[in-house]
Every structure is written in structure tokens, then in C-alpha cells.
Design a protein around this motif. Structure first.
Motif, PDB file in Angstrom:
ATOM      1  N   TYR A 248      -6.300  -2.708  12.592  1.00 56.35           N
ATOM      2  CA  TYR A 248      -4.807  -2.896  12.939  1.00 56.35           C
ATOM      3  C   TYR A 248      -4.928  -3.959  14.134  1.00 56.35           C
ATOM      4  CZ  TYR A 248      -2.909   0.928  10.737  1.00 56.35           C
ATOM      5  OH  TYR A 248      -2.702   2.102   9.659  1.00 56.35           O
ATOM      6  N   LYS A 249      -6.142  -4.410  14.442  1.00 58.72           N
ATOM      7  CA  LYS A 249      -6.354  -5.499  15.463  1.00 58.72           C
ATOM      8  C   LYS A 249      -6.774  -6.931  14.829  1.00 58.72           C
ATOM      9  CE  LYS A 249      -7.668  -2.451  19.150  1.00 58.72           C
ATOM     10  NZ  LYS A 249      -8.339  -2.166  20.281  1.00 58.72           N
TER      11      LYS A 249
ATOM     12  N   LEU B 153      -6.425   6.268   2.664  1.00 61.72           N
ATOM     13  CA  LEU B 153      -6.530   6.634   1.280  1.00 61.72           C
ATOM     14  C   LEU B 153      -6.334   5.496   0.236  1.00 61.72           C
ATOM     15  CD1 LEU B 153      -4.249   9.990   1.192  1.00 61.72           C
ATOM     16  CD2 LEU B 153      -6.873   9.892   1.489  1.00 61.72           C
ATOM     17  N   TYR B 154      -5.869   4.332   0.756  1.00 61.91           N
ATOM     18  CA  TYR B 154      -5.425   3.427  -0.131  1.00 61.91           C
ATOM     19  C   TYR B 154      -5.830   2.168   0.724  1.00 61.91           C
ATOM     20  CZ  TYR B 154      -3.197   6.864  -3.079  1.00 61.91           C
ATOM     21  OH  TYR B 154      -2.808   7.834  -3.863  1.00 61.91           O
ATOM     22  N   PRO B 155      -7.068   2.034   1.014  1.00 62.28           N
ATOM     23  CA  PRO B 155      -7.381   0.681   1.937  1.00 62.28           C
ATOM     24  C   PRO B 155      -6.769  -0.698   1.185  1.00 62.28           C
ATOM     25  CG  PRO B 155      -9.472   1.803   1.061  1.00 62.28           C
ATOM     26  CD  PRO B 155      -8.291   2.717   0.793  1.00 62.28           C
ATOM     27  N   GLU B 156      -7.051  -0.736  -0.005  1.00 59.52           N
ATOM     28  CA  GLU B 156      -6.687  -1.929  -0.985  1.00 59.52           C
ATOM     29  C   GLU B 156      -5.357  -2.343  -0.864  1.00 59.52           C
ATOM     30  OE1 GLU B 156      -6.226   1.499  -3.688  1.00 59.52           O
ATOM     31  OE2 GLU B 156      -7.709   1.243  -2.261  1.00 59.52           O
ATOM     32  N   LEU B 157      -4.420  -1.365  -0.537  1.00 61.01           N
ATOM     33  CA  LEU B 157      -3.031  -1.715  -0.387  1.00 61.01           C
ATOM     34  C   LEU B 157      -2.555  -1.936   1.261  1.00 61.01           C
ATOM     35  CD1 LEU B 157      -1.681   1.161  -2.448  1.00 61.01           C
ATOM     36  CD2 LEU B 157      -2.216  -1.246  -3.112  1.00 61.01           C
ATOM     37  N   GLY B 158      -3.623  -2.033   1.922  1.00 60.98           N
ATOM     38  CA  GLY B 158      -3.392  -2.319   3.577  1.00 60.98           C
ATOM     39  C   GLY B 158      -2.598  -3.461   3.883  1.00 60.98           C
TER      40      GLY B 158
ATOM     41  N   VAL C 264       7.484  -0.300  14.155  1.00 65.47           N
ATOM     42  CA  VAL C 264       6.427   0.088  13.600  1.00 65.47           C
ATOM     43  C   VAL C 264       6.159  -0.391  12.076  1.00 65.47           C
ATOM     44  CG1 VAL C 264       4.978   2.106  13.023  1.00 65.47           C
ATOM     45  CG2 VAL C 264       6.076   2.300  15.191  1.00 65.47           C
ATOM     46  N   VAL C 265       5.387  -0.888  11.673  1.00 66.69           N
ATOM     47  CA  VAL C 265       5.115  -0.899  10.234  1.00 66.69           C
ATOM     48  C   VAL C 265       4.360  -0.028   9.662  1.00 66.69           C
ATOM     49  CG1 VAL C 265       4.531  -2.642   8.709  1.00 66.69           C
ATOM     50  CG2 VAL C 265       5.589  -3.215  10.695  1.00 66.69           C
ATOM     51  N   HIS C 266       4.990   0.794   8.837  1.00 63.52           N
ATOM     52  CA  HIS C 266       4.410   1.857   8.175  1.00 63.52           C
ATOM     53  C   HIS C 266       3.850   1.635   6.974  1.00 63.52           C
ATOM     54  CE1 HIS C 266       3.984   6.296   6.813  1.00 63.52           C
ATOM     55  NE2 HIS C 266       4.839   5.823   5.701  1.00 63.52           N
ATOM     56  N   HIS C 267       2.490   1.973   6.480  1.00 60.62           N
ATOM     57  CA  HIS C 267       1.981   2.177   5.281  1.00 60.62           C
ATOM     58  C   HIS C 267       2.573   3.169   4.459  1.00 60.62           C
ATOM     59  CE1 HIS C 267      -1.018  -0.156   7.221  1.00 60.62           C
ATOM     60  NE2 HIS C 267      -1.215  -0.777   5.863  1.00 60.62           N
TER      61      HIS C 267
ATOM     62  N   CYS D  19       0.690 -10.043   8.593  1.00 62.99           N
ATOM     63  CA  CYS D  19       1.157  -9.069   7.632  1.00 62.99           C
ATOM     64  C   CYS D  19       2.332  -8.349   7.934  1.00 62.99           C
ATOM     65  CB  CYS D  19       0.248  -8.260   6.789  1.00 62.99           C
ATOM     66  SG  CYS D  19       1.082  -7.692   5.178  1.00 62.99           S
ATOM     67  N   ARG D  20       2.211  -7.619   9.277  1.00 62.63           N
ATOM     68  CA  ARG D  20       3.132  -6.730  10.088  1.00 62.63           C
ATOM     69  C   ARG D  20       4.164  -7.595  10.218  1.00 62.63           C
ATOM     70  NH1 ARG D  20       4.429  -5.610  15.089  1.00 62.63           N
ATOM     71  NH2 ARG D  20       4.920  -3.490  15.407  1.00 62.63           N
ATOM     72  N   GLU D  21       4.089  -8.740  10.788  1.00 62.85           N
ATOM     73  CA  GLU D  21       4.989  -9.589  11.433  1.00 62.85           C
ATOM     74  C   GLU D  21       5.963 -10.191  10.030  1.00 62.85           C
ATOM     75  OE1 GLU D  21       7.593 -11.643  14.084  1.00 62.85           O
ATOM     76  OE2 GLU D  21       6.010 -10.255  14.266  1.00 62.85           O
ATOM     77  N   VAL D  22       5.536 -10.510   9.124  1.00 64.14           N
ATOM     78  CA  VAL D  22       6.180 -10.696   7.797  1.00 64.14           C
ATOM     79  C   VAL D  22       6.964  -9.557   7.300  1.00 64.14           C
ATOM     80  CG1 VAL D  22       5.698 -11.348   5.183  1.00 64.14           C
ATOM     81  CG2 VAL D  22       4.471 -12.444   6.988  1.00 64.14           C
ATOM     82  N   ALA D  23       6.412  -8.302   7.393  1.00 66.59           N
ATOM     83  CA  ALA D  23       7.165  -7.183   6.988  1.00 66.59           C
ATOM     84  C   ALA D  23       8.516  -7.134   7.911  1.00 66.59           C
ATOM     85  CB  ALA D  23       6.414  -5.740   7.062  1.00 66.59           C
TER      86      ALA D  23
END
Length: 102
Positions: free
Chosen positions: A8-9, A51-56, A42-45, A16-20
Motif C-alpha cells: 500500500y506504500k 488471497l489474490y495478490p495478482e489482482l492487486g 478508501v479503494v477496496h479490493h 492505481c488507487r488514484e485512477v480508481a
């Protein structure tokens, strides 16, 4: 207190958070579904990062939400485990005046 995931840092996450947030117009998507306009902080996964780091960093796996909705999605993370509180019952004692004294 739980350590914050170093992910998260990272610059990639922050971008990516900003784009979302921009995609969602900085509005809580959960509240929006209920016809309420609330700012998202907050941007929520959707599928959890652990569980799904590839979708981070996958935008389709992210949604902007307010802190309240995020705590509802993750009650244990948001406020910690709630203590098991037993309901207390008040005892009611009926008192009648002593007729002999009057």
C-alpha cells in the motif's frame, strides 16, 4: 496493532488507487447503489489482496468506498473484533406501600 502491508506504500498502488477514485468520481460505490452521494476515501479490493495478490493492481477488482462501507465489508479490520457482550437484564422489584402505616 496489525502492520500495514508494504504494497500500500508502493508508487504503483498509489497511482492505481488514484485512477480508481477518478473512475468512480470519488464517490462511494456502495452508497451510490442505495441512491446516496457519499465521498469515497478508501479503494477496496473486491477479491482480497492477501488471497489474490495478482489482482492487486487490476482496476476491475477495485471499487471506491467510504470508510463506513469499508468497515462493513471488513468488520474485523475496521474496528477490531467486537467483544462478546452479554445482554444484561434489569431486575424489576415491585414495591407496595405499607397500608398499616397510613
Amino acid at each position: 496493532m496489525k502492520k500495514v502491508n508494504p504494497f500500500y506504500k508502493t508508487a504503483a498502488w498509489l497511482k492505481c488507487r488514484e485512477v480508481a477514485l477518478i473512475r468512480d468520481n470519488y464517490l462511494c460505490q456502495s452508497c451510490l447503489k442505495n441512491d446516496r452521494l457519499v465521498s469515497a476515501e478508501v479503494v477496496h479490493h473486491i477479491k482480497e489482496l492477501e488471497l489474490y495478490p495478482e489482482l492487486g493492481l487490476t482496476l476491475d477488482n477495485l471499487e471506491s468506498v467510504c470508510a463506513s462501507c469499508h468497515n462493513k465489508l471488513h468488520p474485523v479490520k475496521g474496528k477490531g473484533k467486537k467483544p462478546d457482550v452479554k445482554k444484561r437484564r434489569a431486575r424489576v422489584i415491585e414495591v407496595k406501600a405499607n397500608i398499616e402505616r397510613w
